[in-house]
Design a protein around this motif. Structure first.
Motif, mmCIF file in Angstrom:
data_model
loop_
_atom_site.group_PDB
_atom_site.id
_atom_site.type_symbol
_atom_site.label_atom_id
_atom_site.label_comp_id
_atom_site.label_asym_id
_atom_site.label_seq_id
_atom_site.Cartn_x
_atom_site.Cartn_y
_atom_site.Cartn_z
ATOM 1 N N GLY A 1 0.783 -1.220 0.000
ATOM 2 C CA GLY A 1 0.000 0.000 0.000
ATOM 3 C C GLY A 1 0.815 1.269 0.000
ATOM 4 O O GLY A 1 0.266 2.350 0.130
ATOM 5 N N MET B 1 2.005 4.127 -1.448
ATOM 6 C CA MET B 1 1.769 4.860 -2.690
ATOM 7 C C MET B 1 2.992 5.646 -3.112
ATOM 8 O O MET B 1 3.295 5.783 -4.293
ATOM 9 C CB MET B 1 0.598 5.827 -2.534
ATOM 10 C CG MET B 1 -0.763 5.191 -2.587
ATOM 11 S SD MET B 1 -1.023 4.175 -4.034
ATOM 12 C CE MET B 1 -1.136 5.404 -5.304
ATOM 13 N N GLN C 1 -1.098 0.118 -11.702
ATOM 14 C CA GLN C 1 -1.379 0.008 -10.278
ATOM 15 C C GLN C 1 -1.861 1.330 -9.714
ATOM 16 O O GLN C 1 -2.748 1.370 -8.864
ATOM 17 C CB GLN C 1 -0.128 -0.458 -9.530
ATOM 18 C CG GLN C 1 0.402 -1.791 -9.993
ATOM 19 C CD GLN C 1 -0.650 -2.869 -9.915
ATOM 20 O OE1 GLN C 1 -1.415 -2.952 -8.966
ATOM 21 N NE2 GLN C 1 -0.717 -3.680 -10.946
ATOM 22 N N ARG D 1 -5.381 1.807 -10.686
ATOM 23 C CA ARG D 1 -6.219 0.909 -9.883
ATOM 24 C C ARG D 1 -6.438 1.486 -8.504
ATOM 25 O O ARG D 1 -7.550 1.484 -7.978
ATOM 26 C CB ARG D 1 -5.520 -0.448 -9.757
ATOM 27 C CG ARG D 1 -6.124 -1.534 -10.604
ATOM 28 C CD ARG D 1 -5.525 -2.884 -10.234
ATOM 29 N NE ARG D 1 -6.055 -3.376 -8.993
ATOM 30 C CZ ARG D 1 -5.340 -4.032 -8.080
ATOM 31 N NH1 ARG D 1 -4.063 -4.243 -8.280
ATOM 32 N NH2 ARG D 1 -5.885 -4.477 -6.983
ATOM 33 N N ALA D 2 -5.364 1.992 -7.911
ATOM 34 C CA ALA D 2 -5.485 2.519 -6.553
ATOM 35 C C ALA D 2 -6.430 3.706 -6.512
ATOM 36 O O ALA D 2 -7.282 3.817 -5.621
ATOM 37 C CB ALA D 2 -4.109 2.909 -6.017
ATOM 38 N N LEU E 1 -9.976 2.580 -6.832
ATOM 39 C CA LEU E 1 -10.464 2.029 -5.558
ATOM 40 C C LEU E 1 -10.794 3.144 -4.582
ATOM 41 O O LEU E 1 -11.781 3.097 -3.869
ATOM 42 C CB LEU E 1 -9.396 1.124 -4.940
ATOM 43 C CG LEU E 1 -9.462 -0.359 -5.280
ATOM 44 C CD1 LEU E 1 -8.297 -1.055 -4.644
ATOM 45 C CD2 LEU E 1 -10.764 -0.936 -4.767
ATOM 46 N N ALA E 2 -9.924 4.159 -4.571
ATOM 47 C CA ALA E 2 -10.127 5.227 -3.604
ATOM 48 C C ALA E 2 -11.319 6.075 -3.969
ATOM 49 O O ALA E 2 -12.018 6.600 -3.119
ATOM 50 C CB ALA E 2 -8.875 6.107 -3.538
ATOM 51 N N GLU F 1 -0.734 -8.501 -9.238
ATOM 52 C CA GLU F 1 -1.235 -7.163 -8.944
ATOM 53 C C GLU F 1 -0.991 -6.832 -7.479
ATOM 54 O O GLU F 1 -0.919 -7.704 -6.638
ATOM 55 C CB GLU F 1 -2.744 -7.113 -9.203
ATOM 56 C CG GLU F 1 -3.133 -7.478 -10.609
ATOM 57 C CD GLU F 1 -2.975 -6.299 -11.538
ATOM 58 O OE1 GLU F 1 -2.401 -6.471 -12.612
ATOM 59 O OE2 GLU F 1 -3.432 -5.209 -11.171
ATOM 60 N N LEU F 2 -0.909 -5.559 -7.169
ATOM 61 C CA LEU F 2 -0.718 -5.138 -5.789
ATOM 62 C C LEU F 2 -1.978 -5.408 -4.984
ATOM 63 O O LEU F 2 -3.084 -5.293 -5.487
ATOM 64 C CB LEU F 2 -0.439 -3.632 -5.738
ATOM 65 C CG LEU F 2 0.929 -3.169 -6.181
ATOM 66 C CD1 LEU F 2 1.021 -1.680 -6.002
ATOM 67 C CD2 LEU F 2 2.006 -3.841 -5.389
ATOM 68 N N ASP F 3 -1.769 -5.733 -3.747
ATOM 69 C CA ASP F 3 -2.885 -5.999 -2.857
ATOM 70 C C ASP F 3 -3.280 -4.706 -2.177
ATOM 71 O O ASP F 3 -2.666 -4.272 -1.213
ATOM 72 C CB ASP F 3 -2.443 -7.041 -1.823
ATOM 73 C CG ASP F 3 -3.559 -7.337 -0.847
ATOM 74 O OD1 ASP F 3 -3.265 -7.939 0.192
ATOM 75 O OD2 ASP F 3 -4.709 -6.956 -1.133
ATOM 76 N N LEU F 4 -4.330 -4.050 -2.729
ATOM 77 C CA LEU F 4 -4.690 -2.738 -2.196
ATOM 78 C C LEU F 4 -5.880 -2.814 -1.264
ATOM 79 O O LEU F 4 -6.526 -1.821 -0.999
ATOM 80 C CB LEU F 4 -5.003 -1.791 -3.363
ATOM 81 C CG LEU F 4 -3.816 -1.554 -4.282
ATOM 82 C CD1 LEU F 4 -4.260 -0.866 -5.539
ATOM 83 C CD2 LEU F 4 -2.783 -0.711 -3.582
ATOM 84 N N MET G 1 -6.951 -0.402 2.047
ATOM 85 C CA MET G 1 -6.182 0.836 2.096
ATOM 86 C C MET G 1 -7.077 2.033 2.264
ATOM 87 O O MET G 1 -6.767 2.971 2.962
ATOM 88 C CB MET G 1 -5.394 0.978 0.795
ATOM 89 C CG MET G 1 -3.917 1.044 1.038
ATOM 90 S SD MET G 1 -3.006 1.067 -0.477
ATOM 91 C CE MET G 1 -3.321 2.703 -1.056
ATOM 92 N N PHE G 2 -8.220 2.016 1.565
ATOM 93 C CA PHE G 2 -9.042 3.217 1.574
ATOM 94 C C PHE G 2 -10.358 2.992 2.278
ATOM 95 O O PHE G 2 -11.328 3.670 2.019
ATOM 96 C CB PHE G 2 -9.319 3.654 0.132
ATOM 97 C CG PHE G 2 -8.065 3.837 -0.653
ATOM 98 C CD1 PHE G 2 -7.738 2.958 -1.643
ATOM 99 C CD2 PHE G 2 -7.212 4.873 -0.367
ATOM 100 C CE1 PHE G 2 -6.567 3.116 -2.365
ATOM 101 C CE2 PHE G 2 -6.051 5.036 -1.078
ATOM 102 C CZ PHE G 2 -5.728 4.160 -2.097
#
Lengths: 297, 261
Positions: A224, A226, A263, A266-267, A270-271, B245-248, B251-252
């Motif tokens: 995680g 970033m 990535q 993707r992050a 998700l956020a 893939e990253l394990d996210l 996180m949020f």
């Protein structure tokens, strides 16, 4: 004293539990400590028993942070009464003098501690922080180096030294300090990330490669992170954009940068599920990444 | 060899097994507080502290050197092991072997150690043997050979009795070692009632205050470091990282606490 199974203490006396948790986790939330601690000392002193002395110490340091000299003085007096001639209390007295900017007196206080006990690390470290507070960073660096020659294992000191070197822009030496920290804490992703950032700042192809590798390591240790993800992207794209690399290296780095981009997107997806302002930041990230790609290829 | 199970009087359980547990536990707690009272401050010189930390650093270099770049590892190895001015080659410490006769503080330390630990164990073991003798206390859940009989069945003169049935003295010793984890629960980690830990320490030698061994320790570290090679752990890190893939997750999901002041 029961250490493990004391969660019931939370229900008996939540303030005391909070203070102990902050103490053990080394939190520096001084305002909160002062609030909780002051109330505890003034109202419930009798209920605390022997814990009161360590609470005095904790509250005193927090009070110095918040400029509450009255509270600090009270705590110090109580501790002096209970433990006359203690070196730990002497160090606290020295810290109070530091807070009042009476650096000469504080320095003398620490010297007297060191005369009694030359192995006292706390007094030495306070003397170095006096130099830092006075802005004499070159001298602070020199003293800290001497300290580290004697006490090679002090990780806090290595970290402090790396910070001082970074402020002086001496990135090579800062990298050395961070390497010591990485060796002693191989699973700490933050040290890897900081090392990678220092290497990135140093610049040059070799350092960029190293920084990319250590950003990757930080990511591997903590998926995680970033900052490390962005760092990976930037170092990979910089290497790919450099004219001195051959085709295979360039291709590999373009692949790494592309993966990092995925990535990151993707992050942000998700956020940003749902909320409107996050949709804008997702778009902003995409545009930024695209613009970097254009400059790269 | 199915033997008929012996049925022990339940009075044994009430008046022997439980009292021995309590006695062992209480003696342990008393030992802990006595050792705190009798503790003497160990003064270490600056050089000793420094040397022990250097040895730790060298050991960490050997173990975790693979996490730093090759260049840095070689630089440190050179600093320690260089022929002309390497640290381990050049530093000789004045060796004063701490013989118990000449060094009074060591003598008193040893005496205190003996008094608080070994003596009570012997005394109480003997007293329990004398008080609770003549009957079988408990059965160990695994089969034992006959050679254990004289050791574990002190005072019970039965030739045909299975060696698994033990007397109260052996139950006492079982307790001494078994209650270790109870002590760490009640008295905190570093407690003075932890006898087996103390015995382990005596056997392995204190890592901090053994000045006679510093030169030998340096030589040992020098050899070990010479043999160490640098296998960079980050050689293929990108491939490993990007294989999936990253394990996210997580996180949020919630608000992060902001600010410390």
């Amino acid at each position: 004293m029961l250490y493990e199974s004391m969660s019931f203490l939370y229900y008996l006396n939540p303030e005391k539990y909070k203070l102990r948790k902050w103490r053990e986790d080394n939190h520096r939330n001084s305002e909160q400590i002062v609030d909780v601690g002051e109330e505890l000392i003034n109202e419930h002193a009798s209920k605390l028993g022997d814990d009161i002395w360590i609470i005095y110490e904790q509250v005193m340091i927090a009070a110095l942070d918040c400029s509450r000299d009255d509270l600090a003085w009270t705590c110090l007096q109580e501790l002096k009464k209970q433990f006359p001639g203690s070196q730990r209390v002497k160090r606290l007295a020295g810290m109070r003098l530091e807070a009042l900017e009476k650096y000469e007196d504080a320095s003398k206080q620490y010297d007297s501690i060191l005369q009694d006990d030359p192995t006292n690390t706390a007094a030495r470290k306070r003397k170095i922080s006096i130099l830092k507070a006075q802005g004499k960073s070159a001298e602070a660096i020199r003293e800290l180096n001497e300290y580290l020659e004697q006490f090679v294992g002090d990780q806090e000191a290595w970290h402090e030294l790396s910070e001082l070197y970074i402020n002086e822009h001496d990135y090579g030496k800062a990298a050395f300090c961070l390497e010591e920290l990485m060796m002693t804490n191989p699973h700490n992703h933050l040290y890897c990330e900081q090392y990678a950032e220092v290497k990135y700042t140093q610049g040059g192809l070799e350092n960029l490669e190293l920084s990319r590798k250590y950003f990757a390591q930080a990511l591997k240790l903590n998926n995680g992170n970033m900052r490390a993800l962005f760092g990976l992207y930037m170092s990979a794209s910089h290497i790919a954009a450099s004219p001195k690399v051959n085709a295979t290296v360039k291709k590999a780095n373009v692949k790494y940068a592309a993966w990092a981009t995925n990535q990151i997107n993707r992050a942000y997806q998700l956020a940003g599920r749902g909320t409107k302002e996050n949709k804008c930041s997702v778009k902003a990230v995409e545009e930024m990444l695209e613009s970097m790609q254009i400059t790269m290829s | 060899m199915a033997e008929p199970e012996l049925l022990l009087d339940s009075n044994i359980r009430l008046w022997v097994v439980l009292p021995i547990v309590f006695i062992t536990f209480l003696v342990g707690v008393i030992r802990h507080y006595v050792s705190i009272l009798l503790q003497s401050d160990k003064k270490l010189t600056l050089e000793q502290v420094s040397d022990s930390q250097i040895l730790i650093r060298s050991r960490i270099l050997r173990e975790n050197g693979k996490y730093i770049p090759k260049q840095s590892f070689l630089m440190r190895k050179f600093y320690f092991n260089n022929q002309e001015d390497g640290f381990f080659k050049n530093t000789k410490r004045k060796v004063v072997p701490p013989s118990p006769m000449t060094d009074p503080s060591m003598l008193t330390d040893m005496m205190k150690g003996n008094v608080t630990n070994v003596l009570p164990m012997i005394l109480i073991g003997g007293w329990i043997n004398w008080t609770f003798s003549g009957f079988v206390t408990t059965k160990v859940p695994f089969p034992l050979t006959l050679r254990f009989k004289p050791m574990l069945q002190q005072g019970i003169e039965l030739l045909s009795l299975d060696a698994s049935w033990v007397s109260s003295a052996s139950w006492y010793f079982l307790n001494v070692f078994g209650l270790r984890s109870m002590y760490s629960l009640i008295l905190g980690q570093d407690n003075g009632a932890d006898q087996s830990r103390i015995m382990q320490e005596q056997m392995s030698g204190a890592a901090m205050a053994m000045p006679a061994d510093t030169n030998k320790a340096f030589k040992a570290e020098w050899e070990a470091l010479e043999l160490t090679d640098h296998q960079w752990a980050l050689e293929n890190i990108e491939e490993e990282l990007m294989s999936r893939e990253l394990d996210l997750d997580g996180m949020f999901s919630k608000e992060l606490p902001t600010g410390i002041f």
